[in-house]
Design a protein around this motif. Structure first.
Motif, PDB file in Angstrom:
ATOM      1  N   THR A 263       0.821  -1.221   0.000  1.00  0.00           N
ATOM      2  CA  THR A 263       0.000   0.000   0.000  1.00  0.00           C
ATOM      3  C   THR A 263       0.845   1.258   0.000  1.00  0.00           C
ATOM      4  OG1 THR A 263      -0.122  -0.088   2.425  1.00  0.00           O
ATOM      5  CG2 THR A 263      -1.918  -1.133   1.171  1.00  0.00           C
TER       6      THR A 263
ATOM      7  N   ASN B 279      -3.964  -2.215  -6.692  1.00  0.00           N
ATOM      8  CA  ASN B 279      -3.041  -2.833  -5.738  1.00  0.00           C
ATOM      9  C   ASN B 279      -2.489  -4.170  -6.214  1.00  0.00           C
ATOM     10  OD1 ASN B 279      -3.041  -0.859  -3.799  1.00  0.00           O
ATOM     11  ND2 ASN B 279      -4.816  -1.684  -2.726  1.00  0.00           N
TER      12      ASN B 279
ATOM     13  N   ASP C   7      -8.803   2.699  -3.504  1.00  0.00           N
ATOM     14  CA  ASP C   7      -7.710   2.752  -4.468  1.00  0.00           C
ATOM     15  C   ASP C   7      -8.288   2.621  -5.862  1.00  0.00           C
ATOM     16  OD1 ASP C   7      -5.308   2.859  -5.616  1.00  0.00           O
ATOM     17  OD2 ASP C   7      -4.534   0.961  -4.817  1.00  0.00           O
TER      18      ASP C   7
END
Length: 546
Positions: free
Chosen positions: A302, A376, A448
């Motif tokens: 992250t 991610n 995200d």
């Protein structure tokens, strides 16, 4: 009075009971005090160089580098008062040189000023001074090079894309960094500061081995940073063949986040490819070794900004290394490009392969692996799974100086030693897999969005991959049987198909428009590469080379 005597006797009893413990505590205190005092005395008596340069002391620790093959240049040079030292196409020698000079490179990057355009004459003049030089086979963003060195740099340098970087001394305490783009050949420079004693120590540890730079020979047409050696080099002849899709398949599927056992139990064939499905992850492997991956089974951390981009590079390196190990290939991964795709917003990481430091070009794809990261995790990957094993034979490769002398080289041309794998036996295209591709859930994790953290690098086109659906079809090529029966038996035993023996050769590389060059860097399209000579070992044995 009585109470006072009672108190004194109590104290004495306490001291007698804990005599050993108190004595041990006193000894520890005395030893610690002695150590501290000794350090202060030594720090005043020893000269500063015994600790390392003042800059190294201020950093508090020596630079720790990434030792992966992806961080290694293909050429390294150092010039000092002792003469010129160089090493090229030799993995161990390049890694030793890279590690031995990492601190100076890190210092120069951190102390650099704002870069500006540089002129060729300025570059040629600076290269004749004491220097350190590294050349990479690819288009390497500076922030990734800094990440390998675990150092910082000015923001206006981070997005420079380089093939060659040189640190040249231009005066006492005055140094200039030169950055050369590996596609266009454009030059930029930045003033910087390094410790003179540290620089002298870094360059002086290399003994002269008789090599020279092209600029020392007044070679006006060759790239001035081209490294010339006077001796020929013995290189291995390699056999290239497509991966058979059997040996190492468990490790290959596991590396990409699939449950290998479940995926194999439920595998099926579609459009000539073996299809493996595990959860939302799909791997397709053709008989020619072409592989695609779709899914989100490979996750990254992250982190944000350039730290996340570095995670993509390291993840791609790990996947490429795992794939090479799984198929029992004798090659090592090397980063050739990393950038943000302007259309999709995905961060693209491209890896080629090297054999003992010599790059391998696949004429069908231009690379071994190409990864597209989104959100991610890894969203898509294309791999050209080709095994390469030594044949046990070697050839003598003509020295760079002789090879360059035998060519009418264009302005600012360079030479590159390469294995050219024509991928003989290829009979399918990646776009055939897309016909059977079913949509999978690839939504980014909460908070995200796709690509919003992977757009730190300068966006550029993806010339090798073309459109995202890989619509450029690989042309059919007939397999040429090996002339040697033993070679055919060897190839069949390793891969289940006939391998092609390839010797490394010199190729003339021209700087040009970035849109005309593939992900492998300055290498031109296969039909445009000029072969210096196809059989150097016979040429040398015949005495034709002067």
């Amino acid at each position: 009075m009585r109470r006072k005597k009672i108190s004194i006797r109590a104290v004495k009893r306490l001291l007698r009971a804990h005599t050993y413990a108190l004595r041990s505590l006193l000894i520890v205190v005395l030893v610690a005090a002695l150590a501290v005092q000794s350090w202060h005395l030594w720090s005043k008596m020893l000269p500063e160089r015994e600790h390392g340069a003042s800059w190294l002391s201020s950093r508090g620790k020596q630079t720790v580098t990434d030792n992966s093959a992806a961080a290694m240049p293909i050429r390294f040079a150092a010039r000092s008062s002792q003469g010129m030292y160089g090493v090229a196409y030799h993995t161990d020698g390049l890694q030793e040189a890279y590690e031995a000079t990492a601190d100076i490179w890190a210092q120069a990057f951190e102390q650099a000023q704002e870069p500006s355009a540089a002129q060729m004459e300025q570059y040629r003049s600076a290269l004749q001074n004491n220097l350190l030089l590294m050349e990479y086979d690819g288009k390497i963003p500076m922030h990734i090079l800094a990440g390998w060195l675990h150092c910082g740099m000015p923001e206006d340098m981070e997005d420079l894309v380089i093939g060659t970087v040189a640190l040249c001394r231009v005066g006492n305490g005055e140094y200039t960094l030169f950055f050369r783009d590996s596609s266009m050949g454009t030059l930029r420079c930045a003033d910087t500061h390094v410790d003179d004693d540290a620089f002298d120590a870094a360059t002086g540890q290399f003994e002269s081995n008789g090599c020279v730079l092209a600029v020392d020979e007044d070679a006006s047409t060759a790239s001035p940073e081209l490294l010339y050696f006077s001796d020929s080099t013995a290189c291995s002849v390699m056999s290239f063949a497509p991966y058979n899709g059997v040996d190492g398949i468990d490790d290959l599927l596991t590396a990409f986040g699939l449950d290998a056992a479940a995926a194999q139990n439920s595998s099926y064939t579609s459009n000539g490819a073996d299809v493996y499905v595990s959860g939302s992850n799909t791997v397709r492997i053709s008989q020619d070794g072409s592989m695609t991956y779709d899914g989100m089974g490979v996750r990254i951390g992250t982190a944000h900004g350039h730290d996340r981009i570095m995670q993509c590079v390291q993840t791609g390196y790990g996947l490429t290394e795992a794939a090479l190990d799984a198929i029992n290939s004798g090659a090592a991964p090397t980063l050739t490009a990393a950038y943000t795709d302007a259309d999709s917003g995905q961060y693209i990481v491209v890896f080629g392969i090297q054999i003992n430091g010599i790059p391998v070009d696949n004429t069908r794809t231009g690379y071994f692996a190409r990864y597209a990261f989104e959100g991610n995790g890894l969203a898509h990957a294309d791999l050209a799974l080709r095994t390469c094993q030594t044949t046990g034979e070697t050839v003598a490769v003509m020295p760079e100086k002789q090879a360059a002398a035998g060519q009418v080289m264009g302005t600012d041309a360079s030479l590159s030693l390469r294995y050219i794998d024509e991928a003989a036996g290829t009979d399918s295209a990646w776009d055939a897999y897309e016909e059977d591709l079913e949509p999978t859930s690839q939504e980014p994790a909460s908070g995200d969005t796709a690509g919003d953290e992977l757009t730190e690098d300068t966006a550029e086109e993806d010339p090798a991959a073309g459109e995202q659906n890989m619509t450029s079809i690989w042309e059919d090529i007939d397999v040429t049987p090996a002339d040697d029966a033993a070679a055919e038996e060897r190839a069949l035993g390793n891969t289940g198909s006939v391998g092609t023996d390839v010797s490394p050769q010199w190729y003339v590389l021209q700087y040009g428009d970035a849109t005309q060059t593939p992900d492998t860097g300055r290498t031109l399209a296969p039909e445009d590469i000029v072969v210096v000579d196809a059989d150097f070992d016979h040429l040398i044995r015949g005495g034709a080379a002067q």
